[in-house]
Design an enzyme around this catalytic site. Structure first.
Site, mmCIF file in Angstrom:
data_model
loop_
_atom_site.group_PDB
_atom_site.id
_atom_site.type_symbol
_atom_site.label_atom_id
_atom_site.label_comp_id
_atom_site.label_asym_id
_atom_site.label_seq_id
_atom_site.Cartn_x
_atom_site.Cartn_y
_atom_site.Cartn_z
ATOM 1 C CE LYS A 85 -4.016 1.371 0.421
ATOM 2 N NZ LYS A 85 -5.460 0.191 0.094
ATOM 3 N N GLY A 179 -23.068 5.029 4.374
ATOM 4 C CA GLY A 179 -22.036 5.563 3.763
ATOM 5 C C GLY A 179 -22.197 5.554 2.206
ATOM 6 N N GLY A 181 -21.372 5.861 -0.153
ATOM 7 C CA GLY A 181 -20.201 6.674 -1.497
ATOM 8 C C GLY A 181 -20.018 5.481 -2.677
HETATM 9 P P1 NAD Z 1 -16.501 6.865 -0.222
HETATM 10 O O1 NAD Z 1 -15.158 8.425 -0.012
HETATM 11 O O2 NAD Z 1 -16.828 7.097 -2.105
HETATM 12 O O3 NAD Z 1 -17.927 6.386 0.031
HETATM 13 C C1 NAD Z 1 -17.577 6.697 1.424
HETATM 14 C C2 NAD Z 1 -19.222 7.594 2.232
HETATM 15 O O4 NAD Z 1 -19.356 7.698 3.808
HETATM 16 C C3 NAD Z 1 -18.690 8.647 1.863
HETATM 17 O O5 NAD Z 1 -19.919 9.230 1.029
HETATM 18 C C4 NAD Z 1 -18.960 10.128 3.047
HETATM 19 O O6 NAD Z 1 -19.786 10.297 2.995
HETATM 20 C C5 NAD Z 1 -19.014 8.492 4.098
HETATM 21 N N1 NAD Z 1 -19.799 8.736 5.302
HETATM 22 C C6 NAD Z 1 -18.312 9.159 5.903
HETATM 23 N N2 NAD Z 1 -18.509 9.039 7.622
HETATM 24 C C7 NAD Z 1 -19.814 8.752 7.759
HETATM 25 C C8 NAD Z 1 -20.091 8.556 8.499
HETATM 26 N N3 NAD Z 1 -19.612 8.853 9.654
HETATM 27 N N4 NAD Z 1 -21.657 8.670 8.809
HETATM 28 C C9 NAD Z 1 -22.202 7.890 7.626
HETATM 29 N N5 NAD Z 1 -21.528 8.125 5.855
HETATM 30 C C10 NAD Z 1 -20.134 8.597 6.257
HETATM 31 O O7 NAD Z 1 -15.845 4.979 -0.774
HETATM 32 P P2 NAD Z 1 -15.935 4.230 -0.959
HETATM 33 O O8 NAD Z 1 -14.902 4.113 -2.649
HETATM 34 O O9 NAD Z 1 -17.647 4.031 -1.632
HETATM 35 O O10 NAD Z 1 -15.166 3.702 -0.181
HETATM 36 C C11 NAD Z 1 -15.759 3.277 1.119
HETATM 37 C C12 NAD Z 1 -15.059 1.932 2.177
HETATM 38 O O11 NAD Z 1 -15.159 1.128 1.442
HETATM 39 C C13 NAD Z 1 -13.846 2.341 2.681
HETATM 40 O O12 NAD Z 1 -13.830 1.934 4.775
HETATM 41 C C14 NAD Z 1 -13.472 1.817 1.643
HETATM 42 O O13 NAD Z 1 -11.670 1.744 1.992
HETATM 43 C C15 NAD Z 1 -13.488 0.768 1.768
HETATM 44 N N6 NAD Z 1 -13.301 0.301 -0.081
HETATM 45 C C16 NAD Z 1 -13.394 0.506 -1.085
HETATM 46 C C17 NAD Z 1 -13.226 -0.383 -1.933
HETATM 47 C C18 NAD Z 1 -13.817 0.906 -3.589
HETATM 48 O O14 NAD Z 1 -13.319 -0.848 -4.389
HETATM 49 N N7 NAD Z 1 -14.014 1.638 -3.754
HETATM 50 C C19 NAD Z 1 -12.347 -1.344 -2.009
HETATM 51 C C20 NAD Z 1 -12.405 -2.261 -0.739
HETATM 52 C C21 NAD Z 1 -12.972 -1.584 0.446
#
Ligand code: NAD
Length: 364
Positions: A85, A179, A181
């Site tokens: 990483k 979340g 996202g």
């Molecule tokens: P992202 O930043 O697109 O989405 C995260 C969302 O969570 C945002 O909309 C944010 O506003 C919201 N958020 C933050 N704090 C919050 C809270 N306290 N309560 C409610 N919502 C809250 O990120 P993502 O890419 O969707 O990833 C989400 C999680 O999944 C992360 O932990 C990331 O490490 C993990 N992850 C992502 C991927 C990927 O392919 N994107 C792969 C493996 C793991």
């Protein structure tokens, strides 16, 4: 200096890290750390995170923790990859530039393929394209990993439901998603299409508006106490902790966020409470599988086959069921079932140890 060295090696020793590299380029403001945890199964692959840290030590701790999780994720997913990483220290809204990413790409190239990078929190597919002008060791340029991660989580939820209720039909299932996202938002769409009743939250009110017609919206502080079948953390790490665990009213926890359990102890507590926990790095491996296959295709000049990637991601169901059974069958020294997280760690490490074992022989 000697003290610093001994401290660094202590940190690396704790989890048997192979290599940690610090890069700096004053001209572009680049300050990056790459951690390579384990390359027994193949070159290390993991995203580049751009983030503000309170101290540089916090950044180092974060990259070490994340790199180790990548080793476990790749091994459990059956990929011939190790765990690595990278973090770039700084505010992604302020420090990003073409020069910074090209400088970073040159550093990645200098590692000779021991570390392959991809997008992560604070970086985008567009940033990866700039990095690719300086290095071959970058992936996630053709495929956005997030929808693949969401698809894997969706499949994982089905496996959990089948394990708990004896039926994989999820129509009418009540799912609370934290979340909205890239992962959580796509998951909500998939759950809605499958006829689930979704309750969702986010701290971003704009996102709440976007999803209001396919999910019931609740406040971020209320999401833990929603009475539901599945709680799906898709925002932050450490959300299952002493404060939240007592509020939970779900049968299953299955979400995309990394490092959902604040500590190992919380995994054990969930087992005691009879809440089935889908270990994060097993259920959220879809994005890694997709970018790993993209990298292979780029090396071999082959077309990416999305259908076969989706089929491979569906393997998350089988892996979860295997881990749940292991967790029930294995007992600790007090005669209690081990947590599903512990079972996943054993599952992931077993493959690495077996492969490492074959290298003990000298074969000319
Ligand atoms: P992202 O930043 O697109 O989405 C995260 C969302 O969570 C945002 O909309 C944010 O506003 C919201 N958020 C933050 N704090 C919050 C809270 N306290 N309560 C409610 N919502 C809250 O990120 P993502 O890419 O969707 O990833 C989400 C999680 O999944 C992360 O932990 C990331 O490490 C993990 N992850 C992502 C991927 C990927 O392919 N994107 C792969 C493996 C793991």
């Amino acid at each position: 200096m000697q003290l610093l060295q001994s401290f660094m090696f202590d940190l690396m020793q704790d989890d048997d890290f192979e290599e940690v590299v610090f890069f700096q380029d004053k001209n572009t403001g680049l300050k990056a750390i790459v951690a390579i945890h384990n390359t027994v199964l193949g070159p290390s692959l993991g995203g580049t995170r751009i983030c503000v840290y309170r101290t540089e030590l916090d950044a180092l701790r974060d990259v070490l923790r994340l790199a180790k999780a990548m080793t476990m994720k790749a091994s459990a997913a059956g990929l011939n990859l190790g765990g690595g990483k990278a973090v770039i220290i700084g505010d992604p809204k302020k420090i990003k530039s073409e020069a910074l990413f090209r400088s970073y790409g040159k550093f990645i190239e200098s590692l000779g393929g021991r570390y392959i990078t991809a997008e992560d929190v604070g970086t985008t597919v567009g940033d990866m394209r700039i990095i690719a002008t300086e290095t071959r060791h970058v992936t996630g340029i053709e495929l956005d990993p997030s929808p693949f991660t969401a698809y894997g989580v969706f499949q994982g939820i089905k496996a959990c439901v089948e394990y708990v209720y004896g039926d994989s039909n999820i129509e009418g299932l009540k799912v609370a998603v934290q979340g909205l996202g890239k992962v959580g938002g796509e998951l909500v769409r998939l759950l809605n299409e499958a006829g689930c009743h979704v309750i969702a939250t986010d701290v971003d009110t704009e996102k709440l508006r976007t999803f209001a017609d396919i999910a019931d919206i609740t406040k971020p502080s209320r999401i833990f106490s929603v009475k539901c079948d599945v709680f799906s953390p898709c925002a932050l790490g450490g959300v299952i902790n002493d404060g939240t665990i007592k509020k939970l009213k779900c049968r299953i926890i299955a979400g995309g966020a990394n490092n959902q359990l604040e500590s190992e102890r919380h995994g054990e507590k969930l087992t005691e409470l009879g809440i089935l926990y889908a270990p994060d790095y097993i259920i959220n491996a879809g994005g890694l599988i997709a970018v790993a296959r993209e990298y292979e295709c780029s090396l071999r000049h082959r077309e990416i086959n999305r259908k076969s990637i989706l089929r491979e991601i569906e393997g998350v169901k089988e892996r979860l069921i295997k881990i749940f059974r292991m967790s029930e069958e294995m007992v600790d020294r007090f005669g209690k079932s081990v947590s599903t997280q512990k079972a996943a760690d054993i599952f992931a490490m077993e493959r690495i140890e077996k492969v490492a074992g074959i290298r003990r022989m000298y074969l000319p």
